[in-house]
Structure formats: C-alpha cells, structure tokens
Enzyme design. Structure first.
Site, short mmCIF file in Angstrom:
data_model
loop_
_atom_site.label_atom_id
_atom_site.label_comp_id
_atom_site.label_asym_id
_atom_site.label_seq_id
_atom_site.Cartn_x
_atom_site.Cartn_y
_atom_site.Cartn_z
N ARG A 18 0.97 -1.17 0.13
CA ARG A 18 -0.10 0.01 -0.03
C ARG A 18 0.87 1.31 0.11
NH1 ARG A 18 -3.69 -0.86 5.05
NH2 ARG A 18 -1.63 -1.38 5.59
N ASN A 36 -6.18 -3.10 1.81
CA ASN A 36 -5.97 -4.48 2.06
C ASN A 36 -7.32 -5.15 2.11
OD1 ASN A 36 -3.31 -4.52 1.99
ND2 ASN A 36 -2.96 -4.63 4.01
#
Length: 90
Positions: A18, A36
């Site tokens: 990320r 996620n």
C-alpha cells in the site's frame, strides 16, 4: 481520464504494497485509494489518463521488492474525481 478498480493477488500484504502504491501513484499523478482486503488481496481504485494508467498498471503487476504478484484484475468504472491518492487502513 478513466477509472479502474484493480485487484492485485499474491503475496501483497505485509510487504509495504500500500505504501509503495501510494508513492508511485503520487509520482505519476494517479488519484484514488489502496486498501488491503480480508482475503489477502489488495484493492486499488485509480483514476488517471490512459498513458499514466498504463504505467501504473505495469508497476502494479510487479509491486514493491518483497511482493510476489500472481495475478491482477482490472475493471473500468465510473469516474469519482478523487482529489489525491490515499492509503485506507481498516
């Protein structure tokens, strides 16, 4: 401009996916978010022009150094006109 919903599968959690995605998105000027998923995938909503999106997708297929991307799915969606790119935490 186009909007893509991107699902990245593989070893993509716990490898700074990320954070790296945000860095690349900011560098390229891609807007949207990354988060996620509970099943181990990473979901990205991205908006950019076609050329920029192609470069971003190429990066997503590799990911950061410790990631192992096994597959990637992308679907065009409706433009949301995001203002920036964010990492969404649960």
């Amino acid at each position: 401009m186009k909007h893509l919903d991107i699902i990245v599968k593989g070893k993509v959690q716990g490898v700074f996916f990320r954070k790296s995605t945000k860095a690349v998105a900011d560098q390229l000027g891609v807007k949207g978010f990354v988060k996620n998923e509970g099943n181990g995938d990473v979901f990205i909503a991205a908006e950019a022009d076609t050329t920029t999106m192609d470069m971003f997708l190429d990066w997503c297929k590799e990911g950061p150094e410790d990631a192992t991307v096994t597959s990637i799915e992308s679907h065009e969606g409706e433009l949301k006109n995001y203002r920036n790119f964010e990492v969404v935490k649960k």
